[in-house]
Design a protein around this motif. Structure first.
Motif, mmCIF file in Angstrom:
data_model
loop_
_atom_site.group_PDB
_atom_site.id
_atom_site.type_symbol
_atom_site.label_atom_id
_atom_site.label_comp_id
_atom_site.label_asym_id
_atom_site.label_seq_id
_atom_site.Cartn_x
_atom_site.Cartn_y
_atom_site.Cartn_z
ATOM 1 N N TYR A 174 81.468 47.754 110.720
ATOM 2 C CA TYR A 174 80.012 47.557 110.716
ATOM 3 C C TYR A 174 79.418 47.527 112.122
ATOM 4 O O TYR A 174 78.205 47.590 112.263
ATOM 5 N N THR A 186 79.238 51.409 112.499
ATOM 6 C CA THR A 186 78.368 51.954 111.450
ATOM 7 C C THR A 186 77.448 50.842 110.959
ATOM 8 O O THR A 186 77.657 50.262 109.887
ATOM 9 N N ASP A 197 74.561 50.979 109.682
ATOM 10 C CA ASP A 197 73.936 51.294 108.388
ATOM 11 C C ASP A 197 75.031 51.529 107.336
ATOM 12 O O ASP A 197 75.092 52.568 106.673
ATOM 13 N N ASP A 226 75.319 50.379 104.502
ATOM 14 C CA ASP A 226 74.802 50.570 103.141
ATOM 15 C C ASP A 226 74.673 52.062 102.816
ATOM 16 O O ASP A 226 74.990 52.492 101.692
ATOM 17 N N ALA A 227 74.256 52.850 103.810
ATOM 18 C CA ALA A 227 74.162 54.307 103.601
ATOM 19 C C ALA A 227 75.551 54.886 103.357
ATOM 20 O O ALA A 227 75.730 55.792 102.530
ATOM 21 N N THR A 269 72.590 40.903 106.631
ATOM 22 C CA THR A 269 73.077 41.964 105.748
ATOM 23 C C THR A 269 72.376 42.019 104.390
ATOM 24 O O THR A 269 72.569 42.974 103.639
ATOM 25 N N ARG A 290 70.502 45.178 103.329
ATOM 26 C CA ARG A 290 71.417 46.322 103.169
ATOM 27 C C ARG A 290 72.240 46.172 101.885
ATOM 28 O O ARG A 290 72.573 47.164 101.222
ATOM 29 N N ASN A 300 70.237 47.399 99.146
ATOM 30 C CA ASN A 300 70.186 48.864 99.202
ATOM 31 C C ASN A 300 71.478 49.492 98.695
ATOM 32 O O ASN A 300 71.466 50.567 98.102
#
Ligand SMILES: NC(=O)c1ccc[n+]([C@@H]2O[C@H](COP(=O)([O-])OP(=O)(O)OC[C@H]3O[C@@H](n4cnc5c(N)ncnc54)[C@H](OP(=O)(O)O)[C@@H]3O)[C@@H](O)[C@H]2O)c1
Length: 210
Positions: free
Chosen positions: A82, A85, A87, A89-90, A112, A115, A118
């Motif tokens: 994390y 990266t 993002d 969640d993407a 978080t 996310r 999402n």
């Protein structure tokens, strides 16, 4: 009446296990379910072990590639750093062909939470238990409404939950990952270890001799 299942190996340490067990039950996790775990602390790692025993696909995040490699050795299917990266969640959506996860075990909290919402699949569960990064989160309600998400709180669990968790740990022959065991006289060192953040993998535990 449930059948008695004997424990194998060392005695189970079901403190984080009760929470992990309740998370899996809240989302009815079984074969084919997708579970997202945030970080490699005590709750996440025991949830990983129980989720794999239940046949789920597990996506786990960490700040450390070394810890992700250890999670992979325990059965984690997809690893996301994390820090590299943010993002993540993407990435969860990419890994699930845009569907998202059935369960996100929200151990991290403020940093978080949005996310996690999402990353959840329609009808999915965000199991809100932790606040490692803070307890006050701002979130957009629309994805919760549109995806009909379940945001489920939890406060460890009942004695009955603990018994069920211990039985599941024994039946699946899970050996919980204990990073360090402190004596009851080492509380200051133990809490300093935990407060340092990010140094441990799995549980920090106390050995009590009353
Ligand atoms: N409500 C309940 O029923 C319940 C029960 C048990 C615990 N809790 C709470 O749940 C939380 C986790 O408990 P724990 O015992 O597993 O804690 P822990 O062992 O201290 O683990 C915390 C982990 O959080 C990860 N982390 C930190 N910042 C993060 C971020 N921005 N994104 C993703 N992960 C991040 C780190 O993983 P890496 O080192 O891999 O980066 C760290 O190891 C705590 O707040 C605890 O109080 C609640």
């Amino acid at each position: 009446m449930r059948a008695y299942v004997p424990f194998h190996g060392p005695p189970p340490r079901p403190l984080a296990g009760t929470t992990a067990w309740n998370a899996l039950r809240a989302a009815d996790v079984g074969p084919g379910s997708v579970v997202v775990l945030l970080g490699t602390g005590g709750v996440s790692i025991l949830t990983l072990q129980l989720a794999k025993a239940a046949g789920a696909t597990v996506i786990i995040t960490s700040s450390s590639d070394e810890k992700l490699a250890r999670a992979k050795a325990l059965g984690a299917d997809h690893l996301i750093n994390y820090r590299e990266t943010p993002d993540w969640d993407a990435k969860v959506l990419e890994l699930t062909d845009g569907l998202g996860a059935d369960l996100i075990v929200e151990t991290a909290g403020a940093a978080t939470f949005a996310r996690s919402i999402n990353a959840a699949a329609p009808g999915g569960t965000v199991f809100a238990i932790g606040f490692v990064t803070g307890a006050e989160a701002t979130t957009n309600l629309l994805p919760i409404i549109i995806k009909a998400l379940k945001v489920v709180g939890n406060n460890t669990g009942s004695v009955s939950d603990l018994c069920d968790a211990a039985r599941a740990i024994g039946a699946a022959r899970i050996d919980p990952v204990i990073d360090t065991v402190y004596s009851q006289h080492q509380a200051t060192e133990a809490y300093a270890h935990m407060a340092a953040g990010g140094r441990h993998f799995g549980k920090l535990a106390f050995s009590l001799s009353w």
